[in-house]
Write a protein that holds these residues in place. Structure first.
Motif, mmCIF file in Angstrom:
data_model
loop_
_atom_site.group_PDB
_atom_site.id
_atom_site.type_symbol
_atom_site.label_atom_id
_atom_site.label_comp_id
_atom_site.label_asym_id
_atom_site.label_seq_id
_atom_site.Cartn_x
_atom_site.Cartn_y
_atom_site.Cartn_z
ATOM 1 N N LYS A 89 40.053 -7.010 32.476
ATOM 2 C CA LYS A 89 38.719 -7.188 33.064
ATOM 3 C C LYS A 89 38.035 -5.844 33.291
ATOM 4 O O LYS A 89 36.848 -5.685 32.988
ATOM 5 C CB LYS A 89 38.818 -7.963 34.383
ATOM 6 C CG LYS A 89 37.474 -8.247 35.006
ATOM 7 C CD LYS A 89 37.615 -9.067 36.277
ATOM 8 C CE LYS A 89 36.253 -9.337 36.892
ATOM 9 N NZ LYS A 89 36.362 -10.128 38.131
ATOM 10 N N ALA A 90 38.765 -4.866 33.791
ATOM 11 C CA ALA A 90 38.190 -3.536 34.022
ATOM 12 C C ALA A 90 37.759 -2.901 32.701
ATOM 13 O O ALA A 90 36.692 -2.276 32.619
ATOM 14 C CB ALA A 90 39.204 -2.638 34.740
ATOM 15 N N TYR A 91 38.572 -3.072 31.661
ATOM 16 C CA TYR A 91 38.211 -2.530 30.345
ATOM 17 C C TYR A 91 36.925 -3.182 29.844
ATOM 18 O O TYR A 91 36.017 -2.499 29.358
ATOM 19 C CB TYR A 91 39.348 -2.746 29.345
ATOM 20 C CG TYR A 91 38.972 -2.265 27.961
ATOM 21 C CD1 TYR A 91 39.178 -0.934 27.601
ATOM 22 C CD2 TYR A 91 38.376 -3.121 27.026
ATOM 23 C CE1 TYR A 91 38.807 -0.474 26.342
ATOM 24 C CE2 TYR A 91 38.007 -2.666 25.775
ATOM 25 C CZ TYR A 91 38.224 -1.348 25.434
ATOM 26 O OH TYR A 91 37.847 -0.903 24.199
ATOM 27 N N ILE A 92 36.851 -4.513 29.949
ATOM 28 C CA ILE A 92 35.672 -5.238 29.479
ATOM 29 C C ILE A 92 34.434 -4.798 30.258
ATOM 30 O O ILE A 92 33.382 -4.537 29.668
ATOM 31 C CB ILE A 92 35.888 -6.768 29.591
ATOM 32 C CG1 ILE A 92 36.958 -7.210 28.582
ATOM 33 C CG2 ILE A 92 34.579 -7.518 29.383
ATOM 34 C CD1 ILE A 92 37.465 -8.634 28.801
ATOM 35 N N ARG A 93 34.562 -4.708 31.575
ATOM 36 C CA ARG A 93 33.423 -4.271 32.401
ATOM 37 C C ARG A 93 32.937 -2.889 31.956
ATOM 38 O O ARG A 93 31.745 -2.681 31.763
ATOM 39 C CB ARG A 93 33.812 -4.230 33.879
ATOM 40 C CG ARG A 93 32.676 -3.658 34.757
ATOM 41 C CD ARG A 93 33.071 -3.482 36.210
ATOM 42 N NE ARG A 93 33.302 -4.773 36.826
ATOM 43 C CZ ARG A 93 34.427 -5.106 37.456
ATOM 44 N NH1 ARG A 93 35.422 -4.243 37.551
ATOM 45 N NH2 ARG A 93 34.548 -6.286 38.003
ATOM 46 N N GLN A 94 33.860 -1.959 31.786
ATOM 47 C CA GLN A 94 33.485 -0.599 31.388
ATOM 48 C C GLN A 94 32.863 -0.589 29.993
ATOM 49 O O GLN A 94 31.869 0.103 29.755
ATOM 50 C CB GLN A 94 34.704 0.328 31.427
ATOM 51 C CG GLN A 94 34.345 1.782 31.237
ATOM 52 C CD GLN A 94 33.465 2.301 32.363
ATOM 53 O OE1 GLN A 94 33.813 2.181 33.536
ATOM 54 N NE2 GLN A 94 32.318 2.864 32.026
ATOM 55 N N TYR A 95 33.434 -1.350 29.076
ATOM 56 C CA TYR A 95 32.926 -1.423 27.704
ATOM 57 C C TYR A 95 31.475 -1.906 27.702
ATOM 58 O O TYR A 95 30.619 -1.331 27.028
ATOM 59 C CB TYR A 95 33.805 -2.367 26.880
ATOM 60 C CG TYR A 95 33.522 -2.350 25.405
ATOM 61 C CD1 TYR A 95 34.224 -1.484 24.571
ATOM 62 C CD2 TYR A 95 32.568 -3.188 24.833
ATOM 63 C CE1 TYR A 95 33.976 -1.453 23.201
ATOM 64 C CE2 TYR A 95 32.316 -3.167 23.474
ATOM 65 C CZ TYR A 95 33.021 -2.304 22.665
ATOM 66 O OH TYR A 95 32.766 -2.285 21.309
ATOM 67 N N ILE A 96 31.208 -2.943 28.467
ATOM 68 C CA ILE A 96 29.847 -3.492 28.534
ATOM 69 C C ILE A 96 28.910 -2.523 29.247
ATOM 70 O O ILE A 96 27.791 -2.270 28.781
ATOM 71 C CB ILE A 96 29.853 -4.879 29.205
ATOM 72 C CG1 ILE A 96 30.561 -5.894 28.284
ATOM 73 C CG2 ILE A 96 28.434 -5.343 29.528
ATOM 74 C CD1 ILE A 96 30.848 -7.235 28.931
#
Length: 149
Positions: A89-96
């Motif tokens: 989730k943290a990776y996805i948030r940062q990616y977006i």
């Protein structure tokens, strides 16, 4: 960046639909399950936390985490998911966040989109559904699942 969340049950065809949309819309594609595997790779914080929680008896001959060891133990699987899901989730948030001002479409394929809270990152959500019989047939053919599984 416009984010389309794509979800559905196992064997529903969500990955196939996401890949097709990627081609049609020239979109970027993030597959949460693949990110989960990356978060468990040797040398990552996730790997270290998992070894700390479970010990080395979950490693295969190459020193990689064997998810099959935990697949049938719901308590161990819940603990594993408690380590991996926040990292994904943290990776996805940062990616977006890193691409929020860019043009284009991002497809986020995630079987547990709502359960992980990743739906909050999406501008639109698509649910891929097929009959239970079709899902069972696909899972038997494509993944070798038994009828019981």
């Amino acid at each position: 960046m416009y984010v389309i969340g794509m979800t559905g049950g196992v064997g529903s065809g969500k990955t196939q639909a996401a890949c097709l949309l990627k081609e049609i819309a020239s979109a970027e594609l993030l597959i949460a399950d693949e990110l989960g595997h990356v978060a468990m790779e040797k040398g990552t914080d996730g790997y270290d936390e998992i070894i700390e929680s479970f010990g080395t008896d979950i490693l295969d001959a190459d020193g990689q985490i064997s998810r099959n060891v935990m697949a049938d133990d719901k308590e161990r699987l819940a603990l594993l998911n408690g380590i991996i899901h926040p990292k994904v989730k943290a990776y996805i948030r940062q990616y977006i966040d890193d691409r929020k001002d860019q043009e284009g479409v991002l497809i986020l394929e995630n079987a547990i989109l709502f359960e992980t809270g990743c739906d909050a990152f999406c501008d639109e959500i698509w649910y891929i559904a097929v009959s239970a019989d079709a899902r069972k047939k696909r899972l038997r053919q494509n993944r070798g699942y038994s009828d019981e599984k």
